[in-house]
Design a protein around this motif. Structure first.
Motif, mmCIF file in Angstrom:
data_model
loop_
_atom_site.group_PDB
_atom_site.id
_atom_site.type_symbol
_atom_site.label_atom_id
_atom_site.label_comp_id
_atom_site.label_asym_id
_atom_site.label_seq_id
_atom_site.Cartn_x
_atom_site.Cartn_y
_atom_site.Cartn_z
ATOM 1 N N SER A 36 18.489 26.804 -31.467
ATOM 2 C CA SER A 36 18.436 27.806 -32.537
ATOM 3 C C SER A 36 19.256 29.031 -32.179
ATOM 4 O O SER A 36 19.313 29.432 -31.016
ATOM 5 C CB SER A 36 17.004 28.273 -32.768
ATOM 6 N N TYR A 37 19.823 29.639 -33.195
ATOM 7 C CA TYR A 37 20.557 30.878 -32.997
ATOM 8 C C TYR A 37 19.560 32.028 -32.988
ATOM 9 O O TYR A 37 18.726 32.138 -33.882
ATOM 10 C CB TYR A 37 21.571 31.074 -34.127
ATOM 11 N N VAL A 38 19.635 32.873 -31.971
ATOM 12 C CA VAL A 38 18.671 33.974 -31.880
ATOM 13 C C VAL A 38 19.345 35.341 -31.956
ATOM 14 O O VAL A 38 18.743 36.366 -31.666
ATOM 15 C CB VAL A 38 17.810 33.870 -30.593
ATOM 16 N N GLY A 39 20.604 35.362 -32.356
ATOM 17 C CA GLY A 39 21.298 36.634 -32.547
ATOM 18 C C GLY A 39 22.255 36.977 -31.412
ATOM 19 O O GLY A 39 22.172 36.429 -30.309
ATOM 20 N N HIS A 40 23.198 37.833 -31.698
ATOM 21 C CA HIS A 40 24.192 38.330 -30.758
ATOM 22 C C HIS A 40 24.857 37.213 -29.942
ATOM 23 O O HIS A 40 24.928 37.273 -28.708
ATOM 24 C CB HIS A 40 23.578 39.382 -29.832
ATOM 25 N N GLY A 41 25.320 36.194 -30.635
ATOM 26 C CA GLY A 41 26.063 35.108 -29.977
ATOM 27 C C GLY A 41 25.243 34.270 -29.019
ATOM 28 O O GLY A 41 25.783 33.615 -28.136
ATOM 29 N N THR A 42 23.928 34.293 -29.193
ATOM 30 C CA THR A 42 23.056 33.599 -28.237
ATOM 31 C C THR A 42 22.246 32.493 -28.917
ATOM 32 O O THR A 42 21.709 32.690 -30.010
ATOM 33 C CB THR A 42 22.092 34.606 -27.566
#
Lengths: 309, 107
Positions: A216-222
């Motif tokens: 899952s994408y959790v924000g700020h390219g992470t």
């Protein structure tokens, strides 16, 4: 709020109706099968705000229905909660892989059902609002284009991890971050940035073919990955392989964008139920993936080591 | 009254109908048990039995029949597991039927 509950057992539909009513929801469409539900969705003039789906149903099961709902453009991110007596991890994995956001076991607790539904709805509404704002504001931070949905994905990841813990299944958690995300965000358009993140998921899927995981994408390219089975595959070779494939993908087709450096954080291994708090494991995986400086990350930690750290 | 009390009150009204459903499921499960004991392997009957047991597992707890729900979940797991001796499944269904009889008789 307009809700849809799908279950082939009329008793469950009655229980759900009562439980949702006492939790403050009154506009509920009850369907006794997946085909009926899809027909109602096709004919609906107003979109639904959330779905409660049973897993085991004749003809088309709840997981296939979840997939079918996700394929409908208005419902790509609408909260879908599986309400089921099936607690085996294979059903949990399949449900989240099909796009479910949460998973509640029957017999359900009326308070828990209401709280979980409200949490999913609130988070979804907040994400939608952010998305709308992003569309209206021009020249904003490119990462905002997808940041709006990251909180929702993170919540789904936490729900998945909790359910997996309940099954007693061992798992590993690891974070992957695009180390130079700010540099890329400055050079790519919002659309290109979004495309880049989608392609990361595709590269990850190719590398992990045959494995059971949720990324899952959790924000700020992470990205955070919940991985079942042996954690041995989560190593430097995997990181390098992802980095190499990722930079050869379509988002960098004209080679004008900077090379994306992929960082991998610590790998946390959990073997049993509630061995480590879900948010602690996720936060550590994300923090170590995003860490800058000389810290190398990618240390394999047991739950005991994480708790002691 | 809080949410749980209101819910419990409204569930009481559904109990009678639920017990009727349990009686129907009991009848079908009893027939399956006889079939299994006679060495039968009627796939359609087993599928129906699995369905009935699964539904009991998912609903009994909501009507405060917790033990019935536990027994149904146990039987459900055995039916779903491969390599379980038929005797073990028969025993689990027998326990479930005994509890169904008790619940139906007591209410």
């Amino acid at each position: 709020m307009k809700l849809m509950a799908v279950d082939d057992d009329p008793t469950i539909l009655e229980l759900l109706e009562v439980a949702l009513n006492v939790s403050g929801f009154s506009n509920i469409t009850m369907c006794e099968g997946a085909y009926e539900a899809l027909q109602v969705l096709r004919e609906a003039e107003q979109t639904y705000d959330a779905f409660l789906l049973d897993v085991q149903m004749p003809r088309m099961d709840g997981i296939e229905l979840c997939n079918a709902i996700r394929a409908l453009p208005p419902y790509r991110r609408t909260p879908i909660i599986m309400v089921t007596a099936m607690s085996d991890k294979k059903y949990v994995n399949n449900a989240f892989a099909a796009g479910a956001n949460d998973y509640i076991n029957k017999p359900f607790d009326v308070l828990e059902l209401g709280v979980r539904l409200k949490n999913n709805l609130q988070l979804h509404t907040a994400c939608q609002r952010l998305h709308e704002m992003e569309r209206k504001i021009s020249g904003g931070d490119t990462t905002d284009a997808v940041a709006a949905t990251a909180d929702f994905d993170r919540a789904t990841t936490e729900n998945y991890l909790r359910q997996l813990s309940r099954c007693g299944a061992p798992y590993a958690v690891a974070g992957f971050a695009i180390a130079n995300v700010d540099e890329l965000a400055a050079q790519l358009s919002p659309k290109q940035f979004e495309c880049m993140l989608e392609e990361f998921s595709r590269v990850f899927a190719n590398q992990m073919e045959g494995e059971t995981y949720l990324c899952s994408y959790v924000g700020h390219g992470t990205f955070v990955c919940i991985f079942q089975g042996s954690h041995n595959r989560l190593d430097h070779f995997l990181r390098a392989s992802i980095e190499n494939s990722f930079n050869n993908f379509g988002w960098r087709a004209d080679r004008s964008a900077p090379f994306a450096a992929i960082r991998m954080g610590d790998v946390i291994r959990c073997r049993k139920f509630r061995e480590v708090p879900v948010d602690l494991a996720l936060n550590h995986a994300i923090r170590t993936a995003q860490a800058t400086g000389d810290a190398t990350g990618l240390t394999v930690l047991s739950a005991e080591e994480l708790l002691a750290s | 009254m809080d949410v749980q009390q209101v819910y419990a009150e409204r569930i009481k009204a559904l109990r009678g109908k639920y017990l009727e459903t349990l009686a129907e499921r009991r009848g079908r499960l009893s027939a399956v048990l006889e079939n299994l004991k006679a060495g039968g392997t009627d796939t359609e009957m087993l599928t129906q039995a699995r369905f009935d047991i699964h539904k009991i597992a998912g609903t009994a707890g909501s009507f405060s029949f917790d033990h019935l729900g536990d027994l149904a979940r146990r039987a459900n797991e055995l039916i779903d597991s491969s390599g379980v001796a038929p005797g073990e499944t028969i025993q689990a269904i027998e326990h479930l039927l005994a509890e169904l009889d008790r619940v139906i008789a007591d209410h």
